[in-house]
Design a protein around this motif. Structure first.
Motif, PDB file in Angstrom:
ATOM      1  N   ARG A  73       0.835  -1.209   0.000  1.00  0.00           N
ATOM      2  CA  ARG A  73       0.000   0.000   0.000  1.00  0.00           C
ATOM      3  C   ARG A  73       0.869   1.258   0.000  1.00  0.00           C
ATOM      4  O   ARG A  73       0.612   2.206  -0.749  1.00  0.00           O
ATOM      5  CB  ARG A  73      -0.926   0.001   1.219  1.00  0.00           C
ATOM      6  N   ARG A  74       1.903   1.265   0.828  1.00  0.00           N
ATOM      7  CA  ARG A  74       2.791   2.442   0.897  1.00  0.00           C
ATOM      8  C   ARG A  74       3.510   2.674  -0.427  1.00  0.00           C
ATOM      9  O   ARG A  74       3.624   3.818  -0.891  1.00  0.00           O
ATOM     10  CB  ARG A  74       3.790   2.286   2.041  1.00  0.00           C
ATOM     11  N   VAL A  75       4.004   1.607  -1.040  1.00  0.00           N
ATOM     12  CA  VAL A  75       4.715   1.742  -2.318  1.00  0.00           C
ATOM     13  C   VAL A  75       3.770   2.221  -3.409  1.00  0.00           C
ATOM     14  O   VAL A  75       4.091   3.142  -4.170  1.00  0.00           O
ATOM     15  CB  VAL A  75       5.403   0.412  -2.705  1.00  0.00           C
ATOM     16  N   ILE A  76       2.577   1.638  -3.506  1.00  0.00           N
ATOM     17  CA  ILE A  76       1.635   2.049  -4.546  1.00  0.00           C
ATOM     18  C   ILE A  76       1.204   3.499  -4.329  1.00  0.00           C
ATOM     19  O   ILE A  76       1.073   4.269  -5.282  1.00  0.00           O
ATOM     20  CB  ILE A  76       0.437   1.077  -4.623  1.00  0.00           C
ATOM     21  N   SER A  77       1.040   3.902  -3.081  1.00  0.00           N
ATOM     22  CA  SER A  77       0.705   5.292  -2.779  1.00  0.00           C
ATOM     23  C   SER A  77       1.790   6.234  -3.296  1.00  0.00           C
ATOM     24  O   SER A  77       1.502   7.296  -3.842  1.00  0.00           O
ATOM     25  CB  SER A  77       0.523   5.457  -1.273  1.00  0.00           C
ATOM     26  N   ARG A  78       3.037   5.823  -3.157  1.00  0.00           N
ATOM     27  CA  ARG A  78       4.165   6.633  -3.644  1.00  0.00           C
ATOM     28  C   ARG A  78       4.179   6.667  -5.176  1.00  0.00           C
ATOM     29  O   ARG A  78       4.466   7.697  -5.782  1.00  0.00           O
ATOM     30  CB  ARG A  78       5.480   6.061  -3.098  1.00  0.00           C
ATOM     31  N   PHE A  94      -5.328  -4.718  -5.356  1.00  0.00           N
ATOM     32  CA  PHE A  94      -6.633  -4.086  -5.537  1.00  0.00           C
ATOM     33  C   PHE A  94      -7.665  -4.624  -4.544  1.00  0.00           C
ATOM     34  O   PHE A  94      -8.720  -4.038  -4.362  1.00  0.00           O
ATOM     35  CB  PHE A  94      -7.107  -4.310  -6.982  1.00  0.00           C
ATOM     36  N   MET A  95      -7.333  -5.723  -3.872  1.00  0.00           N
ATOM     37  CA  MET A  95      -8.242  -6.311  -2.880  1.00  0.00           C
ATOM     38  C   MET A  95      -8.214  -5.544  -1.562  1.00  0.00           C
ATOM     39  O   MET A  95      -9.120  -5.685  -0.745  1.00  0.00           O
ATOM     40  CB  MET A  95      -7.877  -7.781  -2.628  1.00  0.00           C
ATOM     41  N   GLN A  96      -7.185  -4.752  -1.339  1.00  0.00           N
ATOM     42  CA  GLN A  96      -7.047  -3.979  -0.104  1.00  0.00           C
ATOM     43  C   GLN A  96      -7.843  -2.682  -0.257  1.00  0.00           C
ATOM     44  O   GLN A  96      -7.623  -1.920  -1.202  1.00  0.00           O
ATOM     45  CB  GLN A  96      -5.571  -3.680   0.172  1.00  0.00           C
ATOM     46  N   ASP A  97      -8.758  -2.424   0.666  1.00  0.00           N
ATOM     47  CA  ASP A  97      -9.671  -1.282   0.544  1.00  0.00           C
ATOM     48  C   ASP A  97      -8.947   0.037   0.284  1.00  0.00           C
ATOM     49  O   ASP A  97      -9.315   0.777  -0.630  1.00  0.00           O
ATOM     50  CB  ASP A  97     -10.548  -1.143   1.793  1.00  0.00           C
ATOM     51  N   ASP A  98      -7.929   0.344   1.099  1.00  0.00           N
ATOM     52  CA  ASP A  98      -7.225   1.627   0.955  1.00  0.00           C
ATOM     53  C   ASP A  98      -6.508   1.728  -0.389  1.00  0.00           C
ATOM     54  O   ASP A  98      -6.533   2.769  -1.042  1.00  0.00           O
ATOM     55  CB  ASP A  98      -6.211   1.825   2.091  1.00  0.00           C
ATOM     56  N   THR A  99      -5.853   0.647  -0.774  1.00  0.00           N
ATOM     57  CA  THR A  99      -5.117   0.639  -2.038  1.00  0.00           C
ATOM     58  C   THR A  99      -6.081   0.765  -3.210  1.00  0.00           C
ATOM     59  O   THR A  99      -5.850   1.533  -4.148  1.00  0.00           O
ATOM     60  CB  THR A  99      -4.271  -0.642  -2.159  1.00  0.00           C
ATOM     61  N   ARG A 100      -7.184   0.020  -3.165  1.00  0.00           N
ATOM     62  CA  ARG A 100      -8.184   0.078  -4.240  1.00  0.00           C
ATOM     63  C   ARG A 100      -8.743   1.489  -4.378  1.00  0.00           C
ATOM     64  O   ARG A 100      -8.856   2.027  -5.481  1.00  0.00           O
ATOM     65  CB  ARG A 100      -9.310  -0.924  -3.984  1.00  0.00           C
ATOM     66  N   GLN A 101      -9.092   2.128  -3.256  1.00  0.00           N
ATOM     67  CA  GLN A 101      -9.663   3.471  -3.319  1.00  0.00           C
ATOM     68  C   GLN A 101      -8.662   4.469  -3.891  1.00  0.00           C
ATOM     69  O   GLN A 101      -9.027   5.324  -4.698  1.00  0.00           O
ATOM     70  CB  GLN A 101     -10.141   3.919  -1.937  1.00  0.00           C
ATOM     71  N   LEU A 102      -7.411   4.335  -3.499  1.00  0.00           N
ATOM     72  CA  LEU A 102      -6.357   5.197  -4.037  1.00  0.00           C
ATOM     73  C   LEU A 102      -6.265   5.049  -5.554  1.00  0.00           C
ATOM     74  O   LEU A 102      -6.217   6.040  -6.288  1.00  0.00           O
ATOM     75  CB  LEU A 102      -5.018   4.844  -3.380  1.00  0.00           C
ATOM     76  N   ILE A 103      -6.251   3.804  -6.025  1.00  0.00           N
ATOM     77  CA  ILE A 103      -6.155   3.550  -7.464  1.00  0.00           C
ATOM     78  C   ILE A 103      -7.379   4.111  -8.190  1.00  0.00           C
ATOM     79  O   ILE A 103      -7.247   4.787  -9.216  1.00  0.00           O
ATOM     80  CB  ILE A 103      -5.994   2.036  -7.732  1.00  0.00           C
ATOM     81  N   LEU A 104      -8.568   3.874  -7.664  1.00  0.00           N
ATOM     82  CA  LEU A 104      -9.782   4.357  -8.325  1.00  0.00           C
ATOM     83  C   LEU A 104      -9.864   5.886  -8.327  1.00  0.00           C
ATOM     84  O   LEU A 104     -10.366   6.482  -9.284  1.00  0.00           O
ATOM     85  CB  LEU A 104     -11.020   3.753  -7.666  1.00  0.00           C
ATOM     86  N   ASP A 105      -9.374   6.514  -7.263  1.00  0.00           N
ATOM     87  CA  ASP A 105      -9.443   7.974  -7.158  1.00  0.00           C
ATOM     88  C   ASP A 105      -8.383   8.693  -7.981  1.00  0.00           C
ATOM     89  O   ASP A 105      -8.635   9.771  -8.519  1.00  0.00           O
ATOM     90  CB  ASP A 105      -9.290   8.420  -5.699  1.00  0.00           C
ATOM     91  N   LYS A 106      -7.184   8.133  -8.074  1.00  0.00           N
ATOM     92  CA  LYS A 106      -6.054   8.890  -8.624  1.00  0.00           C
ATOM     93  C   LYS A 106      -5.414   8.290  -9.860  1.00  0.00           C
ATOM     94  O   LYS A 106      -4.372   8.759 -10.293  1.00  0.00           O
ATOM     95  CB  LYS A 106      -4.992   9.056  -7.534  1.00  0.00           C
ATOM     96  N   ALA A 107      -6.011   7.230 -10.402  1.00  0.00           N
ATOM     97  CA  ALA A 107      -5.428   6.582 -11.575  1.00  0.00           C
ATOM     98  C   ALA A 107      -6.547   6.056 -12.465  1.00  0.00           C
ATOM     99  O   ALA A 107      -7.725   6.130 -12.104  1.00  0.00           O
ATOM    100  CB  ALA A 107      -4.513   5.428 -11.134  1.00  0.00           C
ATOM    101  N   THR A 108      -6.177   5.536 -13.616  1.00  0.00           N
ATOM    102  CA  THR A 108      -7.106   4.827 -14.479  1.00  0.00           C
ATOM    103  C   THR A 108      -6.812   3.340 -14.302  1.00  0.00           C
ATOM    104  O   THR A 108      -5.736   2.875 -14.666  1.00  0.00           O
ATOM    105  CB  THR A 108      -6.914   5.241 -15.953  1.00  0.00           C
TER     106      THR A 108
END
Length: 179
Positions: A73-78, A94-108
């Motif tokens: 999660r920390r690496v993907i956030s970076r 993508f199964m991790q809630d925080d990581t999934r939300q980050l990807i959906l909010d800030k990426a395609t």
């Protein structure tokens, strides 16, 4: 439908993140997609290994999956820093809630989906996948697909990864992105 410079700019103004089960082609297709779009390619699993100074199997063995997911999660956030690039994630990211939300909010997000037989054939070519350790790949992949595919389906773009040359999947992604 012709696409405008504006639509191309909108798509390429943020990271494109490839998600899907192991063997779906995220890294291989990601490298080719990045080359086609003249963008940097980053493999999140590789970045996790660099940050930890350990291989992913070593991280799992020493610290467990929860520790690995926190580092992931920390690496993907970076990596999702607003700059255009192609990012290949590990199958569970993508199964991790925080990581999934980050990807959906800030990426395609693009889900690379493939049949279990295709995935099993591909993962059989490479060792070092902790979730397959001492298990039958087809059985593990079917279990993972049952759990993960409904979550992967939250990605706005869904592309089939066929048992064809990887360029065919890149072509499908380009079409899905209207590029």
């Amino acid at each position: 439908m012709p696409h405008t410079l504006h639509s191309r700019h909108a798509i390429l103004s943020r990271p494109i993140v490839l998600i899907g089960l192991m063997g779906s082609g995220k890294s291989t297709v990601g490298r080719r997609l990045a080359a086609r779009l003249h963008l940097p390619f980053i493999d999140a699993d590789h970045e996790i290994e660099v940050a930890a100074g350990l291989s992913i199997p070593e991280i799992f063995a020493r610290f467990g999956e929860a520790h690995f997911r926190d580092g992931e999660r920390r690496v993907i956030s970076r990596l999702i820093d607003g700059n255009p690039k192609i990012v290949a994630t590990g199958g569970g990211a993508f199964m991790q809630d925080d990581t999934r939300q980050l990807i959906l909010d800030k990426a395609t997000a693009i889900w690379l989906d493939a049949d279990i037989d295709v995935l099993a054939d591909r993962v059989g070519r490479r060792d070092g996948r902790p979730l397959l350790k001492d298990r039958e790949p087809r059985e593990v992949l079917a279990e993972l697909a049952a759990i993960r595919n409904p979550v992967y389906a939250l990605a706005p773009i869904h592309v089939r990864s066929q048992p064809l040359p990887h360029e065919a999947t890149v072509d499908s992604i380009m079409k899905a992105l209207n590029l």
